[in-house]
Design an enzyme around this catalytic site. Structure first.
Site, PDB file in Angstrom:
ATOM      1  N   SER A   7      76.401  99.542   2.255  1.00 32.47           N
ATOM      2  CA  SER A   7      77.074  98.685   3.282  1.00 32.47           C
ATOM      3  C   SER A   7      76.075  98.101   4.184  1.00 32.47           C
ATOM      4  O   SER A   7      75.425  98.967   5.064  1.00 32.47           O
ATOM      5  CB  SER A   7      78.278  99.351   4.357  1.00 32.47           C
ATOM      6  OG  SER A   7      78.608  98.227   5.241  1.00 32.47           O
ATOM      7  N   HIS A  32      77.852  95.902  -0.278  1.00 33.36           N
ATOM      8  CA  HIS A  32      78.965  95.680   0.559  1.00 33.36           C
ATOM      9  C   HIS A  32      78.753  95.101   1.533  1.00 33.36           C
ATOM     10  O   HIS A  32      77.825  95.412   2.494  1.00 33.36           O
ATOM     11  CB  HIS A  32      79.605  97.112   0.762  1.00 33.36           C
ATOM     12  CG  HIS A  32      81.021  97.045   1.630  1.00 33.36           C
ATOM     13  ND1 HIS A  32      82.022  96.859   0.825  1.00 33.36           N
ATOM     14  CD2 HIS A  32      81.030  97.169   2.827  1.00 33.36           C
ATOM     15  CE1 HIS A  32      82.998  96.944   1.670  1.00 33.36           C
ATOM     16  NE2 HIS A  32      82.499  97.059   2.718  1.00 33.36           N
ATOM     17  N   ASP A  34      80.065  93.166   5.188  1.00 29.48           N
ATOM     18  CA  ASP A  34      81.318  93.343   6.299  1.00 29.48           C
ATOM     19  C   ASP A  34      81.001  92.106   7.040  1.00 29.48           C
ATOM     20  O   ASP A  34      79.947  91.717   7.847  1.00 29.48           O
ATOM     21  CB  ASP A  34      80.956  94.477   7.003  1.00 29.48           C
ATOM     22  CG  ASP A  34      81.169  95.741   6.261  1.00 29.48           C
ATOM     23  OD1 ASP A  34      82.514  95.692   5.587  1.00 29.48           O
ATOM     24  OD2 ASP A  34      80.247  96.790   6.090  1.00 29.48           O
ATOM     25  N   MET A  36      82.931  90.050  10.134  1.00 30.31           N
ATOM     26  CA  MET A  36      83.743  90.498  11.077  1.00 30.31           C
ATOM     27  C   MET A  36      83.913  89.243  11.898  1.00 30.31           C
ATOM     28  O   MET A  36      83.088  88.523  12.358  1.00 30.31           O
ATOM     29  CB  MET A  36      83.533  91.543  11.975  1.00 30.31           C
ATOM     30  CG  MET A  36      83.231  92.869  11.010  1.00 30.31           C
ATOM     31  SD  MET A  36      82.760  94.200  11.880  1.00 30.31           S
ATOM     32  CE  MET A  36      82.223  95.364  10.543  1.00 30.31           C
ATOM     33  N   HIS A  65      83.497  92.116   2.252  1.00 25.84           N
ATOM     34  CA  HIS A  65      84.807  92.458   2.951  1.00 25.84           C
ATOM     35  C   HIS A  65      85.129  91.688   4.243  1.00 25.84           C
ATOM     36  O   HIS A  65      84.340  91.872   5.051  1.00 25.84           O
ATOM     37  CB  HIS A  65      84.462  94.050   3.236  1.00 25.84           C
ATOM     38  CG  HIS A  65      85.363  94.647   3.951  1.00 25.84           C
ATOM     39  ND1 HIS A  65      85.230  96.023   4.708  1.00 25.84           N
ATOM     40  CD2 HIS A  65      86.918  94.484   4.276  1.00 25.84           C
ATOM     41  CE1 HIS A  65      86.295  96.401   5.340  1.00 25.84           C
ATOM     42  NE2 HIS A  65      87.401  95.632   4.871  1.00 25.84           N
ATOM     43  N   MET A  67      86.788  91.136   7.256  1.00 25.21           N
ATOM     44  CA  MET A  67      87.664  91.576   8.481  1.00 25.21           C
ATOM     45  C   MET A  67      87.853  90.590   9.185  1.00 25.21           C
ATOM     46  O   MET A  67      87.370  90.352  10.497  1.00 25.21           O
ATOM     47  CB  MET A  67      86.740  92.890   9.034  1.00 25.21           C
ATOM     48  CG  MET A  67      86.930  94.045   8.057  1.00 25.21           C
ATOM     49  SD  MET A  67      85.671  95.150   8.682  1.00 25.21           S
ATOM     50  CE  MET A  67      84.276  94.622   7.719  1.00 25.21           C
ATOM     51  N   MET A 136      90.629 101.490   3.504  1.00 23.90           N
ATOM     52  CA  MET A 136      89.662 101.928   4.671  1.00 23.90           C
ATOM     53  C   MET A 136      89.801 103.497   4.783  1.00 23.90           C
ATOM     54  O   MET A 136      91.009 103.883   5.267  1.00 23.90           O
ATOM     55  CB  MET A 136      90.044 101.148   5.856  1.00 23.90           C
ATOM     56  CG  MET A 136      89.497  99.490   5.631  1.00 23.90           C
ATOM     57  SD  MET A 136      87.844  99.418   5.413  1.00 23.90           S
ATOM     58  CE  MET A 136      87.039 100.262   6.868  1.00 23.90           C
ATOM     59  N   GLY A 141      85.777  97.874  11.617  1.00 22.31           N
ATOM     60  CA  GLY A 141      84.995  97.414  12.943  1.00 22.31           C
ATOM     61  C   GLY A 141      83.600  97.706  13.355  1.00 22.31           C
ATOM     62  O   GLY A 141      82.889  97.096  13.659  1.00 22.31           O
ATOM     63  N   GLY A 143      80.536 101.022  11.933  1.00 18.91           N
ATOM     64  CA  GLY A 143      80.055 101.769  11.029  1.00 18.91           C
ATOM     65  C   GLY A 143      79.664 103.143  11.647  1.00 18.91           C
ATOM     66  O   GLY A 143      79.924 103.206  12.831  1.00 18.91           O
ATOM     67  N   GLY A 144      79.362 104.140  11.087  1.00 18.95           N
ATOM     68  CA  GLY A 144      79.180 105.363  11.643  1.00 18.95           C
ATOM     69  C   GLY A 144      80.202 106.094  12.197  1.00 18.95           C
ATOM     70  O   GLY A 144      80.135 107.284  13.012  1.00 18.95           O
ATOM     71  N   ASP A 174      85.972 102.961   2.042  1.00 18.50           N
ATOM     72  CA  ASP A 174      85.140 102.640   2.862  1.00 18.50           C
ATOM     73  C   ASP A 174      85.107 103.136   4.339  1.00 18.50           C
ATOM     74  O   ASP A 174      86.277 103.022   4.953  1.00 18.50           O
ATOM     75  CB  ASP A 174      85.094 100.920   2.945  1.00 18.50           C
ATOM     76  CG  ASP A 174      84.211 100.425   4.097  1.00 18.50           C
ATOM     77  OD1 ASP A 174      83.298 101.177   4.550  1.00 18.50           O
ATOM     78  OD2 ASP A 174      84.371  99.263   4.265  1.00 18.50           O
ATOM     79  N   GLY A 175      84.146 104.057   4.553  1.00 19.08           N
ATOM     80  CA  GLY A 175      84.270 104.545   6.053  1.00 19.08           C
ATOM     81  C   GLY A 175      83.830 106.118   6.022  1.00 19.08           C
ATOM     82  O   GLY A 175      84.613 107.010   5.593  1.00 19.08           O
ATOM     83  N   GLY A 176      82.803 106.271   6.718  1.00 19.24           N
ATOM     84  CA  GLY A 176      82.510 107.712   6.959  1.00 19.24           C
ATOM     85  C   GLY A 176      82.278 108.691   5.803  1.00 19.24           C
ATOM     86  O   GLY A 176      82.322 109.995   5.683  1.00 19.24           O
ATOM     87  N   SER A 197      75.989 104.130   7.011  1.00 21.35           N
ATOM     88  CA  SER A 197      75.037 104.818   7.712  1.00 21.35           C
ATOM     89  C   SER A 197      74.317 105.950   6.961  1.00 21.35           C
ATOM     90  O   SER A 197      73.357 106.320   7.226  1.00 21.35           O
ATOM     91  CB  SER A 197      75.670 105.321   8.997  1.00 21.35           C
ATOM     92  OG  SER A 197      76.880 106.130   8.706  1.00 21.35           O
TER      93      SER A 197
HETATM   94  C1  DX5 Z   1      83.569  99.258   8.882  1.00 23.77           C
HETATM   95  C2  DX5 Z   1      83.067  98.526   7.639  1.00 23.77           C
HETATM   96  C3  DX5 Z   1      82.228  99.636   6.849  1.00 23.77           C
HETATM   97  C4  DX5 Z   1      81.040 100.418   7.495  1.00 23.77           C
HETATM   98  C5  DX5 Z   1      81.086 101.626   6.967  1.00 23.77           C
HETATM   99  O1  DX5 Z   1      84.433  98.329   9.546  1.00 23.77           O
HETATM  100  O2  DX5 Z   1      84.154  98.158   6.831  1.00 23.77           O
HETATM  101  O3  DX5 Z   1      81.863  98.915   5.556  1.00 23.77           O
HETATM  102  O4  DX5 Z   1      79.904  99.566   7.258  1.00 23.77           O
HETATM  103  O5  DX5 Z   1      79.968 102.418   7.459  1.00 23.77           O
HETATM  104  P1  DX5 Z   1      79.650 103.849   7.197  1.00 23.77           P
HETATM  105  O6  DX5 Z   1      79.400 104.241   5.994  1.00 23.77           O
HETATM  106  O7  DX5 Z   1      78.735 104.228   8.259  1.00 23.77           O
HETATM  107  O8  DX5 Z   1      80.977 104.514   7.893  1.00 23.77           O
HETATM  108 ZN    ZN Z   2      83.469  97.263   4.921  1.00 25.61          ZN
END
Ligand code: DX5
Ligand code: ZN
Length: 222
Positions: A7, A32, A34, A36, A65, A67, A136, A141, A143-144, A174-176, A197
């Site tokens: 991402s 990926h 993002d 927003m 993606h 959002m 998700m 919203g 990362g990290g 997606d996420g964490g 991240s």
């Molecule tokens: C969050 C995004 C993710 C984000 C993931 O809203 O959709 O794609 O970049 O970041 P990590 O892998 O750091 O959780």
């Molecule tokens: Zn995403």
């Protein structure tokens, strides 16, 4: 086949093209991206012009993606900019069926996304028209954030349904996701791993991508 989708939200935007070339050379399949709008999610990221420009530097599959609220307003613009997969949220769309048809008319792959609190049953009626479902594993919203492990149950339910109905729908999470928890994520039936991240906020981005693929291999992917 298991795929990594780095991402770019966590990339260094001052050298975005180079960062993309690094993950592509290291073997990542999807990129990926993002998008927003500061309305559907409390953050603003990148949009059409950036996608159009990075399309010039790579052949990777662009997994966009969205959002954003009422995402269908922008499908055509993202398709023209170079999106390959158009990923929108069930919570953001007024008419999912019409939206999916719109993506197909544009000749793009369609994916539906659900937030951590949204029931996975909401995507089941659309599975036949979907190339991918994105679950998700953090609130969208930022990362990290830390993974919400409970969301893996949704992937399990979806993987069962997909295999029982002989569908080919991919399951993306997606996420964490980190090298430490990716094995557990794969065990739930996910086959596309988004990592922001844990790819870009590392000292060696290329090695991080390769480490993920090593984990995929250990899991049994070839
Ligand atoms: C969050 C995004 C993710 C984000 C993931 O809203 O959709 O794609 O970049 O970041 P990590 O892998 O750091 O959780
Ligand atoms: Zn995403």
């Amino acid at each position: 086949m298991i795929k990594l989708a780095p991402s770019i939200l966590s990339a260094d935007f001052s050298r975005l093209g180079e960062e993309i070339n690094v993950v592509e050379k290291a073997g990542a399949h999807y990129l990926h991206i993002d998008v927003m709008d500061g309305d559907f999610v409390p953050n603003i990221s990148i949009g059409v012009p950036v996608i159009k420009d990075i399309r010039k530097v790579t052949d990777m599959t662009f997994d966009v993606h969205l959002m954003i609220n009422n995402p269908e307003r922008y499908f055509e613009a993202f398709a023209e900019a170079g999106a390959d997969i158009i990923n929108f949220h069930v919570e953001a769309s007024q008419d999912i069926e019409t939206s999916l048809r719109k993506i197909k008319v544009l000749n793009k792959r369609a994916a539906l996304t659900i937030k951590p609190q949204t029931d996975v049953e909401q995507v089941i009626p659309y599975l036949e028209s979907l190339d991918m479902v994105l679950i998700m594993s953090v609130e969208p919203g930022f990362g990290g954030q830390e993974i919400i492990i409970d969301t893996l149950k949704k992937a399990e339910r979806l993987a069962d349904y997909i295999s029982n109905h002989n569908l080919l729908t991919e399951i993306e999470m997606d996420g964490g996701i980190t090298l430490q928890n990716v094995n557990q994520v794969l065990s739930s039936g996910v086959n596309v791993i988004v990592a922001g991240s844990s790819v870009f906020n590392t000292t060696d981005v290329s090695a991080s991508v390769r480490d993920f693929y090593d984990e995929f291999k250990k899991f049994g992917d070839n």
